[in-house]
Design a protein around this motif. Structure first.
Motif, short mmCIF file in Angstrom:
data_model
loop_
_atom_site.label_atom_id
_atom_site.label_comp_id
_atom_site.label_asym_id
_atom_site.label_seq_id
_atom_site.Cartn_x
_atom_site.Cartn_y
_atom_site.Cartn_z
N THR A 194 -5.74 48.85 18.74
CA THR A 194 -5.56 48.01 17.55
C THR A 194 -6.00 48.72 16.28
O THR A 194 -5.82 48.20 15.19
CB THR A 194 -6.34 46.70 17.66
OG1 THR A 194 -7.72 47.02 17.85
CG2 THR A 194 -5.86 45.85 18.81
N ILE A 195 -6.60 49.91 16.43
CA ILE A 195 -7.11 50.61 15.24
C ILE A 195 -6.08 51.63 14.79
O ILE A 195 -5.53 52.37 15.60
CB ILE A 195 -8.44 51.30 15.59
CG1 ILE A 195 -9.56 50.28 15.63
CG2 ILE A 195 -8.77 52.39 14.61
CD1 ILE A 195 -9.93 49.71 14.29
N ASP A 196 -5.83 51.67 13.50
CA ASP A 196 -4.87 52.61 12.95
C ASP A 196 -5.61 53.68 12.16
O ASP A 196 -6.11 53.43 11.08
CB ASP A 196 -3.88 51.86 12.05
CG ASP A 196 -2.71 52.74 11.64
OD1 ASP A 196 -2.64 53.87 12.14
OD2 ASP A 196 -1.89 52.29 10.85
N GLU A 217 -5.24 57.44 10.43
CA GLU A 217 -4.14 58.30 10.01
C GLU A 217 -4.21 59.68 10.66
O GLU A 217 -3.21 60.35 10.82
CB GLU A 217 -4.17 58.46 8.48
CG GLU A 217 -3.63 57.26 7.75
CD GLU A 217 -2.10 57.28 7.62
OE1 GLU A 217 -1.59 58.16 6.94
OE2 GLU A 217 -1.45 56.39 8.20
N ASP A 240 -3.80 59.20 16.98
CA ASP A 240 -2.59 58.41 16.87
C ASP A 240 -2.37 57.51 18.07
O ASP A 240 -1.83 56.43 17.97
CB ASP A 240 -1.39 59.36 16.71
CG ASP A 240 -0.23 58.65 16.06
OD1 ASP A 240 -0.49 57.97 15.04
OD2 ASP A 240 0.89 58.76 16.55
#
Lengths: 354, 359
Positions: free
Chosen positions: A249-251, A253, A258
């Motif tokens: 659930t963590i984005d 960059e 990824d």
């Protein structure tokens, strides 16, 4: 063989168990106040470990098989420990299968299951043949390399926690006690059984392990509460691998992060291989001492082959679930009977000598 | 000893063969890596799936297919494409407004279930001409990817609501929450034009929030700051910090909510030279009014977009939780109070006009 290494192995066996089936089981048995169910499990394990270690401490330099057979005789000890051997064998097969299904879903979609299974069998077999001290050294290395990844993949999603999801926090009726599935979650606490096989000259003091187990209780709570706080109870219940999804659930960059589920799956796989090695070694030693006094390489190879064939027969996840539930019967038997038998032998010895 | 080394070495060399994972290997130049997936009603079939694939030259390649299910459509796209279509880098799912009104449960379920789509991808609803929005290309800046619009690290601003796949899935099953999904349209000078948000109730679109309302909604959910608000009297302010404190009470008539919104703001434009006192008053009444309007609107639509049900979780039993959206949320009595603190007027002083008079 030093005690810190044994403690490391002890911690990692518990981590493996909690990262595999545990979260799903606890989410299944109750819809509120999950901490009650988890902590009850933890307290029960603490009690059993305490009894086990107290019993073992009366027999320095001996392992649990020798201790029990001293009081009961060869045939009775075979009868008592047969369910333990059965449990170890199926535990190994089924948990491997669980990990392999998970790898297949998350990482290697096209790789045939037998190829993954082959690696999963080869590494533990090698470790088990080399003996327990090698397993301990692997565990020390894995502890340093893997634990940061485990912690990382477990807590990376903390940003998305919604602490309102903790509620309802109190369940006065403890409805989960009526569910048979709840008792199968106890299997995730079976990581202490190998302590009896070590033949330590200076046995463990229970108090020191208790501290370790309090820390572990915190991790048991987190593995369930991380998906729960993110998704809320009614949603987390729908997932097959809640922890894997929670880490996704963590984005971030940065391109390395990824595909965060990779971290989660790779770390639990590494731990899974370690657990398989320990279980295989325990099963091999048990069979060699009790049933078949031949070279352990043959026993371990035979067990691995049988496991490979058997795990190929588990063809889908609902079968796997069913078998895991079945195997919790010999599992709970071993977790209760082993510590009690060792403790009773200790009492018997004291009475006989007095 | 020597005799035993050779078979061992052979065995050891067998392991890397297994470890390489040869079955899953596909070179990166043999893959299409779409970043945007568009889903709308098909002409003949249930779904029309469009994939936007960025190419090395900077243009966007479009792959399209219609089928009865999304995975079948993808399968057909894979069949006709020269390279392997890999959804690992899919970051944005665009859904047509018509589809959203019918319900997006099936799309979200598919995206969560699929093992190659990351659940951190974003969801948006396209209003107006769907095909135009997807085939749209902006000339001078070829490196622009359409998901940059939503990326918090790139072009996203607090006016836009932001919903990730896992959040959409969560609220579609949650007892106590709904959500507002961003609503976009094909832009003229940029890729997308923001049109507000779609109010989702149990994953069906039931209404819309205007861009202004979305900003207020975002402030109330304490998520976003940095947006500009205009007041009627020719002054604009920038919101620096927003904190909301909720007081909940479960009375005889049902749930009651008192929210206190504390805003730290900066005055960015002041054409009539109002004093800070006046601006404070004005902003306060204006936000209170707009907030009350939104809450009324959400109430009539029975959509708990602000997630008020989450706040009441400590007070509810499991049975009440399950009835929240149907029974208790419509009965909710809520009050909003806004407190404004003007941090500064940036480079200028307060009461400019009075200072001028003195000179």
């Amino acid at each position: 063989m030093t005690k810190p290494m044994v403690v490391m192995l002890f911690i990692q066996l518990h981590l493996t168990a909690m990262l595999s089936i545990f979260t799903v089981r606890i989410l299944e048995v109750t819809s509120l106040a999950h901490w009650e169910a988890i902590l009850l499990d933890c307290v029960l394990e603490m009690l059993l470990v305490w009894v086990y270690l107290k019993g073992l401490s009366r027999f320095p330099g001996k392992n649990m098989i020798e201790i029990i057979s001293e009081t009961t005789g060869t045939w009775l000890v075979r009868l008592i420990l047969l369910p333990f051997a059965v449990f170890l064998f199926f535990h190994l097969t089924l948990l491997n299968r669980y990990q392999i299904f998970k790898i297949n879903v998350v990482l290697l979609q096209d790789t045939p299951l037998w190829a993954i299974t082959l690696i999963y069998m080869a590494l533990p077999l090698y470790a088990a043949c080399k003996g327990f001290s090698v397993i301990l050294r692997i565990s020390a290395a894995l502890f340093i390399f893997y634990i940061p990844f485990v912690l990382f993949s477990l807590f990376i999603s903390a940003h998305n926690f919604d602490f309102h999801n903790i509620f309802p926090i109190w369940d006065p009726k403890m409805t989960f006690l009526a569910q048979p599935t709840y008792y199968s979650s106890l299997i995730s606490f079976s990581g202490f059984l190998f302590l009896g096989m070590l033949s330590l000259d200076k046995p463990f003091k229970p108090s020191r392990l208790m501290l370790v187990m309090i820390i572990l209780a915190f991790f048991y709570l987190s593995t369930v509460y991380v998906p729960l706080l993110i998704f809320s109870e009614e949603v987390a219940i729908t997932f097959q691998y809640p922890n894997v999804l929670a880490s996704d659930t963590i984005d971030l960059e940065w391109v390395v992060f990824d595909w965060l589920p990779t971290f989660s799956v790779v770390s639990s796989t590494g731990l899974g291989i370690l657990e398989a090695a320990t279980t295989l070694w325990t099963a091999t030693t048990l069979i060699k001492k009790l049933f078949l006094p031949i070279n352990e390489v043959w026993i371990a190879s035979g067990l691995t082959l049988a496991m490979f064939l058997l795990s190929m027969l588990v063809r889908n996840s609902s079968d796997l679930n069913h078998f895991l539930l079945m195997n919790s019967i010999p599992g709970i038997y071993s977790m209760l009977v082993l510590p009690l038998a060792v403790a009773l032998s200790g009492l018997w010895k004291r009475r006989a000598s007095a | 000893m020597k005799r035993r080394i050779i078979p061992r070495l052979l065995l050891a060399f067998c392991l890397p063969c297994l470890l390489s994972g040869c079955w899953d290997i596909k070179d990166i130049n043999k893959r299409y890596l779409p970043v945007v997936m568009g889903i709308c009603d098909g002409k003949t079939e249930t779904y029309h799936v469009t994939l936007q694939v960025p190419t090395v030259t900077g243009t966007t390649q479009i792959l399209e297919q219609e089928a009865k299910s999304i995975s079948k459509a993808l399968d057909l796209i894979r069949t006709k494409s020269e390279k392997h279509v890999d959804l690992l880098h899919l970051r944005l799912i665009l859904i047509s407004e018509k589809m959203a009104e019918k319900g997006i449960d099936d799309i979200i379920d598919y995206a969560i279930r699929a093992d190659d789509i990351s659940i951190k991808g974003m969801v948006a609803i396209v209003t107006g001409d769907f095909q135009k929005a997807l085939h749209h290309q902006v000339g001078p800046t070829p490196e622009v990817s359409s998901y940059d619009y939503f990326s918090e690290e790139a072009g996203w601003t607090p006016n836009v609501s932001l919903v990730r796949l896992w959040e959409a899935y969560k609220v579609s099953r949650s007892y106590t929450q709904d959500t507002a999904i961003p609503l976009v349209e094909a832009g003229t000078d940029t890729l997308y034009e923001f049109r507000g948000s779609a109010i989702m109730r149990n994953s069906k679109m039931v209404g819309t929030l205007t861009p202004d309302e979305t900003l207020i909604n975002n402030i109330f959910s304490e998520k976003y700051t940095g947006g500009t608000i205009e007041t009627a009297e020719d002054a604009s302010i920038l919101i620096k910090k927003a904190t909301v404190r909720h007081r909940i009470k479960w009375g005889d008539s049902g749930p009651q909510l008192n929210s206190k919104l504390h805003l730290d703001i900066e005055v960015s434009e002041n054409k009539q030279g109002l004093s800070n006192q006046e601006i404070t008053e004005e902003i306060k009444t204006s936000i209170e009014k707009r907030g009350a309007n939104i809450i009324d609107k959400l109430h009539t639509l029975k959509a708990d977009v602000l997630g008020i049900g989450q706040l009441f979780k400590p007070k509810m039993t499991v049975a009440q939780l399950k009835e929240w959206k149907e029974r208790w949320y419509p009965k909710l009595q809520s009050k909003i109070e806004v407190e404004i603190n003007i941090r500064n007027n940036i480079y200028l002083k307060d009461k400019l006009r009075e200072n001028n008079l003195r000179m």
